[in-house]
Design a protein around this motif. Sequence first.
Motif, PDB file in Angstrom:
ATOM      1  N   PHE A  39       0.808  -1.219   0.000  1.00  0.00           N
ATOM      2  CA  PHE A  39       0.000   0.000   0.000  1.00  0.00           C
ATOM      3  C   PHE A  39       0.846   1.275   0.000  1.00  0.00           C
ATOM      4  CE2 PHE A  39      -2.854  -3.139   2.032  1.00  0.00           C
ATOM      5  CZ  PHE A  39      -3.917  -3.055   1.145  1.00  0.00           C
ATOM      6  N   GLY A  40       2.162   1.134  -0.099  1.00  0.00           N
ATOM      7  CA  GLY A  40       3.028   2.298  -0.106  1.00  0.00           C
ATOM      8  C   GLY A  40       3.211   2.930   1.251  1.00  0.00           C
ATOM      9  N   LEU A  41       3.087   2.140   2.306  1.00  0.00           N
ATOM     10  CA  LEU A  41       3.213   2.640   3.674  1.00  0.00           C
ATOM     11  C   LEU A  41       4.623   2.416   4.213  1.00  0.00           C
ATOM     12  CD1 LEU A  41      -0.130   1.120   4.974  1.00  0.00           C
ATOM     13  CD2 LEU A  41       0.321   3.574   4.708  1.00  0.00           C
ATOM     14  N   ASP A  42       4.996   3.192   5.207  1.00  0.00           N
ATOM     15  CA  ASP A  42       6.280   3.022   5.880  1.00  0.00           C
ATOM     16  C   ASP A  42       6.250   1.722   6.690  1.00  0.00           C
ATOM     17  OD1 ASP A  42       8.200   3.399   8.290  1.00  0.00           O
ATOM     18  OD2 ASP A  42       8.758   5.014   6.920  1.00  0.00           O
ATOM     19  N   THR A  92       0.273   2.000  12.436  1.00  0.00           N
ATOM     20  CA  THR A  92      -0.637   2.125  11.291  1.00  0.00           C
ATOM     21  C   THR A  92      -2.077   1.901  11.705  1.00  0.00           C
ATOM     22  OG1 THR A  92       1.124   1.285   9.856  1.00  0.00           O
ATOM     23  CG2 THR A  92      -1.109   1.297   8.951  1.00  0.00           C
ATOM     24  N   LEU A  93      -2.943   2.820  11.285  1.00  0.00           N
ATOM     25  CA  LEU A  93      -4.381   2.716  11.508  1.00  0.00           C
ATOM     26  C   LEU A  93      -5.057   2.397  10.182  1.00  0.00           C
ATOM     27  CD1 LEU A  93      -6.966   3.157  13.271  1.00  0.00           C
ATOM     28  CD2 LEU A  93      -6.896   5.556  12.500  1.00  0.00           C
ATOM     29  N   LEU A  94      -5.903   1.384  10.185  1.00  0.00           N
ATOM     30  CA  LEU A  94      -6.729   1.046   9.032  1.00  0.00           C
ATOM     31  C   LEU A  94      -8.137   1.584   9.276  1.00  0.00           C
ATOM     32  CD1 LEU A  94      -7.516  -0.528   6.423  1.00  0.00           C
ATOM     33  CD2 LEU A  94      -7.886  -2.528   7.900  1.00  0.00           C
ATOM     34  N   ASN A  99     -15.458   8.374   7.770  1.00  0.00           N
ATOM     35  CA  ASN A  99     -14.573   9.081   6.842  1.00  0.00           C
ATOM     36  C   ASN A  99     -14.318  10.516   7.302  1.00  0.00           C
ATOM     37  OD1 ASN A  99     -14.450   6.839   5.206  1.00  0.00           O
ATOM     38  ND2 ASN A  99     -15.862   7.613   3.652  1.00  0.00           N
ATOM     39  N   ARG A 100     -15.381  11.197   7.668  1.00  0.00           N
ATOM     40  CA  ARG A 100     -15.238  12.602   8.070  1.00  0.00           C
ATOM     41  C   ARG A 100     -14.378  12.743   9.325  1.00  0.00           C
ATOM     42  NH1 ARG A 100     -20.818  12.952   6.454  1.00  0.00           N
ATOM     43  NH2 ARG A 100     -21.471  12.547   8.608  1.00  0.00           N
ATOM     44  N   ALA A 101     -14.595  11.889  10.295  1.00  0.00           N
ATOM     45  CA  ALA A 101     -13.828  11.988  11.538  1.00  0.00           C
ATOM     46  C   ALA A 101     -12.354  11.690  11.301  1.00  0.00           C
ATOM     47  CB  ALA A 101     -14.398  11.025  12.579  1.00  0.00           C
ATOM     48  N   ALA A 102     -12.072  10.632  10.510  1.00  0.00           N
ATOM     49  CA  ALA A 102     -10.674  10.273  10.251  1.00  0.00           C
ATOM     50  C   ALA A 102      -9.962  11.360   9.456  1.00  0.00           C
ATOM     51  CB  ALA A 102     -10.615   8.944   9.508  1.00  0.00           C
ATOM     52  N   THR A 103     -10.653  11.888   8.443  1.00  0.00           N
ATOM     53  CA  THR A 103     -10.043  12.935   7.617  1.00  0.00           C
ATOM     54  C   THR A 103      -9.757  14.187   8.442  1.00  0.00           C
ATOM     55  OG1 THR A 103     -11.184  12.112   5.649  1.00  0.00           O
ATOM     56  CG2 THR A 103     -10.368  14.358   5.560  1.00  0.00           C
ATOM     57  N   ALA A 104     -10.699  14.546   9.292  1.00  0.00           N
ATOM     58  CA  ALA A 104     -10.499  15.738  10.122  1.00  0.00           C
ATOM     59  C   ALA A 104      -9.377  15.546  11.139  1.00  0.00           C
ATOM     60  CB  ALA A 104     -11.802  16.091  10.836  1.00  0.00           C
ATOM     61  N   ALA A 105      -9.110  14.291  11.485  1.00  0.00           N
ATOM     62  CA  ALA A 105      -8.046  14.005  12.450  1.00  0.00           C
ATOM     63  C   ALA A 105      -6.680  13.841  11.796  1.00  0.00           C
ATOM     64  CB  ALA A 105      -8.393  12.740  13.237  1.00  0.00           C
ATOM     65  N   ALA A 106      -6.600  14.011  10.466  1.00  0.00           N
ATOM     66  CA  ALA A 106      -5.332  13.812   9.765  1.00  0.00           C
ATOM     67  C   ALA A 106      -4.181  14.626  10.361  1.00  0.00           C
ATOM     68  CB  ALA A 106      -5.505  14.119   8.279  1.00  0.00           C
ATOM     69  N   PRO A 107      -4.364  15.914  10.693  1.00  0.00           N
ATOM     70  CA  PRO A 107      -3.247  16.657  11.304  1.00  0.00           C
ATOM     71  C   PRO A 107      -2.779  16.039  12.615  1.00  0.00           C
ATOM     72  CG  PRO A 107      -4.932  18.169  10.521  1.00  0.00           C
ATOM     73  CD  PRO A 107      -5.518  16.789  10.435  1.00  0.00           C
ATOM     74  N   ALA A 108      -3.719  15.525  13.413  1.00  0.00           N
ATOM     75  CA  ALA A 108      -3.337  14.900  14.684  1.00  0.00           C
ATOM     76  C   ALA A 108      -2.567  13.608  14.438  1.00  0.00           C
ATOM     77  CB  ALA A 108      -4.577  14.620  15.522  1.00  0.00           C
ATOM     78  N   GLY A 159       2.847  10.954  14.569  1.00  0.00           N
ATOM     79  CA  GLY A 159       3.674   9.960  13.879  1.00  0.00           C
ATOM     80  C   GLY A 159       2.911   8.695  13.529  1.00  0.00           C
ATOM     81  N   ILE A 160       1.621   8.843  13.249  1.00  0.00           N
ATOM     82  CA  ILE A 160       0.765   7.708  12.887  1.00  0.00           C
ATOM     83  C   ILE A 160       0.487   7.774  11.396  1.00  0.00           C
ATOM     84  CG2 ILE A 160      -1.447   6.567  13.284  1.00  0.00           C
ATOM     85  CD1 ILE A 160       0.362   6.680  15.761  1.00  0.00           C
ATOM     86  N   GLN A 161       0.580   6.627  10.716  1.00  0.00           N
ATOM     87  CA  GLN A 161       0.181   6.591   9.311  1.00  0.00           C
ATOM     88  C   GLN A 161      -1.180   5.894   9.191  1.00  0.00           C
ATOM     89  OE1 GLN A 161       3.092   4.484   6.965  1.00  0.00           O
ATOM     90  NE2 GLN A 161       3.031   2.649   8.238  1.00  0.00           N
ATOM     91  N   VAL A 162      -1.904   6.252   8.135  1.00  0.00           N
ATOM     92  CA  VAL A 162      -3.279   5.805   7.982  1.00  0.00           C
ATOM     93  C   VAL A 162      -3.473   5.185   6.600  1.00  0.00           C
ATOM     94  CG1 VAL A 162      -5.715   6.497   7.968  1.00  0.00           C
ATOM     95  CG2 VAL A 162      -4.097   7.618   9.529  1.00  0.00           C
ATOM     96  N   LEU A 163      -4.120   4.033   6.580  1.00  0.00           N
ATOM     97  CA  LEU A 163      -4.627   3.438   5.344  1.00  0.00           C
ATOM     98  C   LEU A 163      -6.140   3.571   5.401  1.00  0.00           C
ATOM     99  CD1 LEU A 163      -4.444   1.829   2.717  1.00  0.00           C
ATOM    100  CD2 LEU A 163      -4.415  -0.270   4.094  1.00  0.00           C
TER     101      LEU A 163
END
Length: 362
Positions: free
Chosen positions: A180-183, A188-190, A202-211, A216-220
């Motif tokens: 998936f091109g992840l580190d 990692t959060l799915l 979707n809305r909650a996860a997207t809004a939390a992207a800066p956090a 140091g968390i990556q998201v799929l």
Amino acid sequence: MRVVLAGGGTAGHIEPALALADALRRLDPSVQVTCLGTERGLETTLVPQRGYELALIPPVPLPRTLTPRLLAVPGRLNGAINAAAAVLDRSGADILVGFGGYVATPGYLAARKRHVPIIVHEANPKPGLANRLGARFTQHVAVSHHDSPLPNAKFVGIPIRQQIAQLDRLAIGDKARSYFGLDSDLPTLLVFGGSQGARSINRAATAAAPAFRAAGIQVLHIVGRKNTEEAAPGRPGDPQYVTIPYCDRMDLAYAAADIAMCRAGAMTCAELSAVGLPAVYVPLPIGNGEQALNARPIVDAGGGLLVDDGALTPEWISQYLLPILRDADSVARMSEAAAGMGRRDADVALARMVFEVVRAGR
């Protein structure tokens, strides 16, 4: 042996049926499987893809409340029963296994009419109308919750795909992240909401992207085919936030993740616990509350968190989820607890029940 499976309509009914079909074939390649379905359900795509015969009968959705549509049900149901009986006759069925939903009702009634043995499989804690009816016609009832109200209930679990049942997340974690091109090293959060996605998640996860980036968390994030506008864009030098519309390799998605955030459908709970992937379960806010009941045993065992749909906010994610993702020991404990609630061999257990019932009837 000739088996008819009645599990059409939604993936929650079809996938366990197909997992059983695969298990029957593995145990005895000579088994003949026919799946009952309608032209409206996902079975028109999923069943042929897996190489099984699909026999279509007229759809008879049953209203949940007293409405004028009830007046049309008896005639339509009788036609569906006759069509299902014709399938039983044509296939020379030794047994019918039903998984609930509107395909199962005419299947059960046709099997009773033709004196064909019945097995009922109920995936949910609250049985639907079809399986409550089917359980009256048989002593062979397989369930996935120990406290099921159905008579003669025997705990079996939910049959899941071998691709998931045989998954070793730790062994292929690096390969999955690379896919998936992840580190390879970041927590990692799915995030997913089923094949169509879930807009509130979707809305909650997207809004939390800066956090996520700051922690140091990556998201799929599997947003759903119709929700591609809900992507959270990555920024150079930040931890990655990978957004995809759909994933046909959920085994790799599970292997890539440390924790999931998702709905709490019966199949989702069965698969995540089977592979030992802890989750934040966000039950659908509509329906009869069965999604919360699906997740509750896993959560009570320590294998996940449960949050109401309306309470899932970026603030909730920062307060409750991020500290867990950053603590490897907490993730490991939750993974072990989730795995302790899972079952990888429910397909074989149900297949053996099928063989036993057929042998007893011969």
